[in-house]
Motif scaffolding. Structure first.
Motif, PDB file in Angstrom:
ATOM      1  N   PHE A  33     -36.875   7.680   3.636  1.00  0.00           N
ATOM      2  CA  PHE A  33     -35.489   7.695   3.161  1.00  0.00           C
ATOM      3  C   PHE A  33     -35.329   6.503   2.229  1.00  0.00           C
ATOM      4  CE2 PHE A  33     -30.993   6.784   3.162  1.00  0.00           C
ATOM      5  CZ  PHE A  33     -30.405   8.040   3.145  1.00  0.00           C
ATOM      6  N   GLU A  34     -35.150   6.733   0.919  1.00  0.00           N
ATOM      7  CA  GLU A  34     -35.106   5.642  -0.057  1.00  0.00           C
ATOM      8  C   GLU A  34     -33.865   5.751  -0.925  1.00  0.00           C
ATOM      9  OE1 GLU A  34     -38.766   4.062  -1.933  1.00  0.00           O
ATOM     10  OE2 GLU A  34     -39.624   5.983  -1.324  1.00  0.00           O
ATOM     11  N   GLN A  49     -27.015   4.988   8.722  1.00  0.00           N
ATOM     12  CA  GLN A  49     -27.847   4.017   9.429  1.00  0.00           C
ATOM     13  C   GLN A  49     -28.522   4.635  10.645  1.00  0.00           C
ATOM     14  OE1 GLN A  49     -28.486   0.858   8.281  1.00  0.00           O
ATOM     15  NE2 GLN A  49     -30.048   0.846   9.915  1.00  0.00           N
ATOM     16  N   ALA A  50     -27.884   5.592  11.249  1.00  0.00           N
ATOM     17  CA  ALA A  50     -28.445   6.239  12.430  1.00  0.00           C
ATOM     18  C   ALA A  50     -29.713   7.001  12.113  1.00  0.00           C
ATOM     19  CB  ALA A  50     -27.410   7.164  13.053  1.00  0.00           C
ATOM     20  N   LEU A  51     -29.891   7.399  10.832  1.00  0.00           N
ATOM     21  CA  LEU A  51     -31.087   8.134  10.452  1.00  0.00           C
ATOM     22  C   LEU A  51     -32.353   7.288  10.607  1.00  0.00           C
ATOM     23  CD1 LEU A  51     -29.853   9.951   7.193  1.00  0.00           C
ATOM     24  CD2 LEU A  51     -29.945  10.875   9.515  1.00  0.00           C
ATOM     25  N   SER A  52     -32.189   5.949  10.537  1.00  0.00           N
ATOM     26  CA  SER A  52     -33.368   5.063  10.614  1.00  0.00           C
ATOM     27  C   SER A  52     -34.082   5.171  11.957  1.00  0.00           C
ATOM     28  CB  SER A  52     -32.950   3.611  10.351  1.00  0.00           C
ATOM     29  OG  SER A  52     -32.027   3.178  11.348  1.00  0.00           O
ATOM     30  N   ASN A  53     -33.413   5.659  12.969  1.00  0.00           N
ATOM     31  CA  ASN A  53     -34.043   5.804  14.276  1.00  0.00           C
ATOM     32  C   ASN A  53     -35.127   6.873  14.262  1.00  0.00           C
ATOM     33  OD1 ASN A  53     -32.315   3.839  15.360  1.00  0.00           O
ATOM     34  ND2 ASN A  53     -30.725   5.388  15.799  1.00  0.00           N
ATOM     35  N   ASN A  54     -34.997   7.832  13.324  1.00  0.00           N
ATOM     36  CA  ASN A  54     -35.968   8.934  13.272  1.00  0.00           C
ATOM     37  C   ASN A  54     -37.022   8.729  12.195  1.00  0.00           C
ATOM     38  OD1 ASN A  54     -34.504  10.258  15.311  1.00  0.00           O
ATOM     39  ND2 ASN A  54     -33.187  11.301  13.800  1.00  0.00           N
ATOM     40  N   VAL A  55     -36.653   7.985  11.098  1.00  0.00           N
ATOM     41  CA  VAL A  55     -37.585   7.782   9.986  1.00  0.00           C
ATOM     42  C   VAL A  55     -38.637   6.771  10.410  1.00  0.00           C
ATOM     43  CG1 VAL A  55     -37.847   7.019   7.611  1.00  0.00           C
ATOM     44  CG2 VAL A  55     -35.847   8.371   8.268  1.00  0.00           C
ATOM     45  N   ASN A  56     -39.882   7.178  10.516  1.00  0.00           N
ATOM     46  CA  ASN A  56     -40.925   6.325  11.068  1.00  0.00           C
ATOM     47  C   ASN A  56     -41.924   5.812  10.046  1.00  0.00           C
ATOM     48  OD1 ASN A  56     -42.502   8.613  10.536  1.00  0.00           O
ATOM     49  ND2 ASN A  56     -42.220   9.380  12.645  1.00  0.00           N
ATOM     50  N   TYR A  58     -41.025   5.084   6.056  1.00  0.00           N
ATOM     51  CA  TYR A  58     -40.516   4.237   4.976  1.00  0.00           C
ATOM     52  C   TYR A  58     -39.010   4.349   4.935  1.00  0.00           C
ATOM     53  CZ  TYR A  58     -40.859   1.738   0.539  1.00  0.00           C
ATOM     54  OH  TYR A  58     -40.744   0.806  -0.471  1.00  0.00           O
ATOM     55  N   TRP A  59     -38.316   3.236   5.217  1.00  0.00           N
ATOM     56  CA  TRP A  59     -36.841   3.184   5.205  1.00  0.00           C
ATOM     57  C   TRP A  59     -36.444   2.039   4.294  1.00  0.00           C
ATOM     58  CZ3 TRP A  59     -32.654   5.776   7.055  1.00  0.00           C
ATOM     59  CH2 TRP A  59     -31.417   5.111   7.017  1.00  0.00           C
ATOM     60  N   GLN A  60     -35.772   2.362   3.178  1.00  0.00           N
ATOM     61  CA  GLN A  60     -35.377   1.310   2.245  1.00  0.00           C
ATOM     62  C   GLN A  60     -34.038   1.696   1.629  1.00  0.00           C
ATOM     63  OE1 GLN A  60     -37.923   0.312  -1.208  1.00  0.00           O
ATOM     64  NE2 GLN A  60     -38.204  -1.631  -0.171  1.00  0.00           N
ATOM     65  N   VAL A  61     -33.008   0.899   1.978  1.00  0.00           N
ATOM     66  CA  VAL A  61     -31.651   1.199   1.534  1.00  0.00           C
ATOM     67  C   VAL A  61     -31.048   0.012   0.796  1.00  0.00           C
ATOM     68  CG1 VAL A  61     -29.312   1.795   2.285  1.00  0.00           C
ATOM     69  CG2 VAL A  61     -31.268   2.916   3.344  1.00  0.00           C
ATOM     70  N   THR A  62     -31.218  -1.182   1.317  1.00  0.00           N
ATOM     71  CA  THR A  62     -30.518  -2.354   0.779  1.00  0.00           C
ATOM     72  C   THR A  62     -31.229  -2.981  -0.414  1.00  0.00           C
ATOM     73  OG1 THR A  62     -31.625  -3.816   2.348  1.00  0.00           O
ATOM     74  CG2 THR A  62     -29.515  -2.842   3.021  1.00  0.00           C
ATOM     75  N   THR A  63     -32.507  -2.836  -0.542  1.00  0.00           N
ATOM     76  CA  THR A  63     -33.267  -3.503  -1.602  1.00  0.00           C
ATOM     77  C   THR A  63     -32.789  -3.055  -2.980  1.00  0.00           C
ATOM     78  OG1 THR A  63     -35.211  -3.588  -0.166  1.00  0.00           O
ATOM     79  CG2 THR A  63     -35.574  -3.933  -2.524  1.00  0.00           C
ATOM     80  N   GLY A  64     -32.472  -4.054  -3.838  1.00  0.00           N
ATOM     81  CA  GLY A  64     -32.062  -3.740  -5.212  1.00  0.00           C
ATOM     82  C   GLY A  64     -30.669  -3.188  -5.321  1.00  0.00           C
ATOM     83  N   ASN A  65     -29.867  -3.278  -4.254  1.00  0.00           N
ATOM     84  CA  ASN A  65     -28.498  -2.798  -4.279  1.00  0.00           C
ATOM     85  C   ASN A  65     -27.540  -3.943  -3.966  1.00  0.00           C
ATOM     86  OD1 ASN A  65     -28.875   0.035  -4.849  1.00  0.00           O
ATOM     87  ND2 ASN A  65     -29.803   0.216  -2.821  1.00  0.00           N
ATOM     88  N   ASP A  66     -26.271  -3.658  -3.960  1.00  0.00           N
ATOM     89  CA  ASP A  66     -25.240  -4.653  -3.647  1.00  0.00           C
ATOM     90  C   ASP A  66     -24.592  -4.339  -2.312  1.00  0.00           C
ATOM     91  OD1 ASP A  66     -25.643  -5.993  -6.079  1.00  0.00           O
ATOM     92  OD2 ASP A  66     -24.322  -4.586  -7.135  1.00  0.00           O
ATOM     93  N   ILE A  67     -25.428  -3.923  -1.365  1.00  0.00           N
ATOM     94  CA  ILE A  67     -24.904  -3.594  -0.046  1.00  0.00           C
ATOM     95  C   ILE A  67     -24.244  -4.840   0.555  1.00  0.00           C
ATOM     96  CG2 ILE A  67     -25.501  -2.803   2.258  1.00  0.00           C
ATOM     97  CD1 ILE A  67     -25.753  -0.667   0.142  1.00  0.00           C
ATOM     98  N   GLY A  68     -23.081  -4.660   1.125  1.00  0.00           N
ATOM     99  CA  GLY A  68     -22.338  -5.763   1.724  1.00  0.00           C
ATOM    100  C   GLY A  68     -21.263  -6.336   0.828  1.00  0.00           C
ATOM    101  N   THR A  69     -21.220  -5.962  -0.425  1.00  0.00           N
ATOM    102  CA  THR A  69     -20.177  -6.423  -1.340  1.00  0.00           C
ATOM    103  C   THR A  69     -19.151  -5.322  -1.524  1.00  0.00           C
ATOM    104  OG1 THR A  69     -21.369  -5.643  -3.297  1.00  0.00           O
ATOM    105  CG2 THR A  69     -21.834  -7.889  -2.542  1.00  0.00           C
ATOM    106  N   ASP A  70     -17.933  -5.782  -1.872  1.00  0.00           N
ATOM    107  CA  ASP A  70     -16.871  -4.799  -2.081  1.00  0.00           C
ATOM    108  C   ASP A  70     -17.109  -4.033  -3.378  1.00  0.00           C
ATOM    109  OD1 ASP A  70     -15.628  -5.591   0.239  1.00  0.00           O
ATOM    110  OD2 ASP A  70     -14.347  -7.080  -0.796  1.00  0.00           O
ATOM    111  N   CYS A  71     -16.848  -2.783  -3.334  1.00  0.00           N
ATOM    112  CA  CYS A  71     -16.964  -1.954  -4.548  1.00  0.00           C
ATOM    113  C   CYS A  71     -15.754  -2.200  -5.448  1.00  0.00           C
ATOM    114  CB  CYS A  71     -17.032  -0.475  -4.178  1.00  0.00           C
ATOM    115  SG  CYS A  71     -18.513  -0.012  -3.259  1.00  0.00           S
ATOM    116  N   PRO A  72     -15.992  -2.313  -6.777  1.00  0.00           N
ATOM    117  CA  PRO A  72     -14.856  -2.508  -7.684  1.00  0.00           C
ATOM    118  C   PRO A  72     -13.913  -1.312  -7.653  1.00  0.00           C
ATOM    119  CG  PRO A  72     -16.823  -1.964  -8.929  1.00  0.00           C
ATOM    120  CD  PRO A  72     -17.276  -2.166  -7.502  1.00  0.00           C
ATOM    121  N   SER A  73     -12.674  -1.640  -7.957  1.00  0.00           N
ATOM    122  CA  SER A  73     -11.677  -0.560  -7.968  1.00  0.00           C
ATOM    123  C   SER A  73     -11.937   0.376  -9.134  1.00  0.00           C
ATOM    124  CB  SER A  73     -10.260  -1.153  -8.072  1.00  0.00           C
ATOM    125  OG  SER A  73     -10.001  -2.022  -6.990  1.00  0.00           O
ATOM    126  N   LEU A  74     -11.698   1.612  -8.900  1.00  0.00           N
ATOM    127  CA  LEU A  74     -11.823   2.603  -9.978  1.00  0.00           C
ATOM    128  C   LEU A  74     -10.691   2.428 -10.982  1.00  0.00           C
ATOM    129  CD1 LEU A  74     -12.720   5.808  -7.947  1.00  0.00           C
ATOM    130  CD2 LEU A  74     -14.240   4.512  -9.440  1.00  0.00           C
TER     131      LEU A  74
END
Length: 272
Positions: A33-34, A49-56, A58-74
């Motif tokens: 899941f990438e 996030q619950a999917l990571s329990n089954n993916v055995n 390669y799990w990569q979601v946060t790398t190269g992203n701005d996870i944890g920051t607020d998204c700008p308003s549209l």
């Protein structure tokens, strides 16, 4: 979406905004899941996030992203203003007349429609006129030598035998709507083939289609004009076998005989 069972990869695609919760439906994923190297912001949804329990593998979601920051308003787009238009006010007597479906008139009729589709529809051609076409706007006045004595005529008819019509103008239907509009040809003359005029007879008949014979001829038992026998007076028109005028000094045995004999006695015995 639950049919994805092995691999899901949307890395390096420059996706923006937050991770959609719908991705959490990939509950059967077991290998990869990438989502790395995009521009994803916000938090990782619990369902994803619950999917990571089954993916055995390669799990990569946060790398190269701005996870944890607020998204700008549209950006908001101002609503498009539509100018108000007032509905026309109908008067108390205004009515809407529906346009009639087109009707195609056949021969013997003409189409009488107004511009809005209303009107009398298919109308019979009046006497003195005819029409042999489909969807004709008018019926045509009969030409010289012809008449239409009935309504709804598909074509005009020739004047009957012995008559003619010389109206070459052909604009007045009243001159072509009756047999009386066909003039009887004079004695000794017959209509031409087109019935537009007459010509001198070339046969013993006074008219080609009449039953009267010219002078010096009589109608025999076969209905033909024959020369009058000697001893008869045939100077008039319309002589017939039974009424032949026998001259004085002549006789015949019976009225139905064309044989005329000179009298063998004194003329006083054969008065004619």
């Amino acid at each position: 979406m639950s049919k994805f069972e092995y691999w899901f990869d949307l890395s390096s695609n420059r996706f923006t905004r937050a991770i959609p919760t719908q991705l959490g439906r990939f509950t059967k994923l077991t290998h990869t899941f990438e989502l790395n190297n995009n521009q994803i912001c916000g938090e990782v949804p619990t369902e994803v996030q619950a999917l990571s329990n089954n993916v055995n593998n390669y799990w990569q979601v946060t790398t190269g992203n701005d996870i944890g920051t607020d998204c700008p308003s549209l950006p908001t787009q101002p609503p498009t203003m539509v100018p108000e238009t007032s509905s026309p006010t109908l008067g108390p007597t205004a009515t809407v007349v529906p346009t009639l479906a087109p009707t195609y008139c056949g021969p013997g009729f003409f189409e009488d429609y107004d511009s809005d589709g209303t009107g009398r529809g298919c109308v019979l051609c009046p006497m003195g006129r005819s029409n042999g076409l489909q969807s004709a706007p008018i019926c045509t006045v009969c030409g010289a030598g012809k008449i239409a004595a009935q309504e709804g005529s598909v074509s005009c008819e020739l004047c009957p035998g012995g008559r003619f019509n010389a109206d070459t103008d052909a604009t007045d239907a009243s001159r072509h709507d009756s047999v009386e509009d066909c003039t009887e040809s004079p004695a000794g003359y017959t209509p031409n083939a087109a019935r537009t005029s007459y010509e001198k007879c070339v046969s013993p008949f006074t008219r080609r289609y009449s039953d009267a014979c010219e002078a010096l001829h009589y109608m025999n038992e076969d209905g033909e004009c024959a020369s009058c026998p000697e001893g008869t007076n045939c100077n008039s028109v319309g002589n017939e076998m039974g009424s032949l005028w026998i001259k004085a000094g002549h006789f015949r045995t019976v009225p139905s005989s064309s044989e005329v004999y000179p009298c063998m006695f004194e003329k006083a015995a054969c008065l004619g």
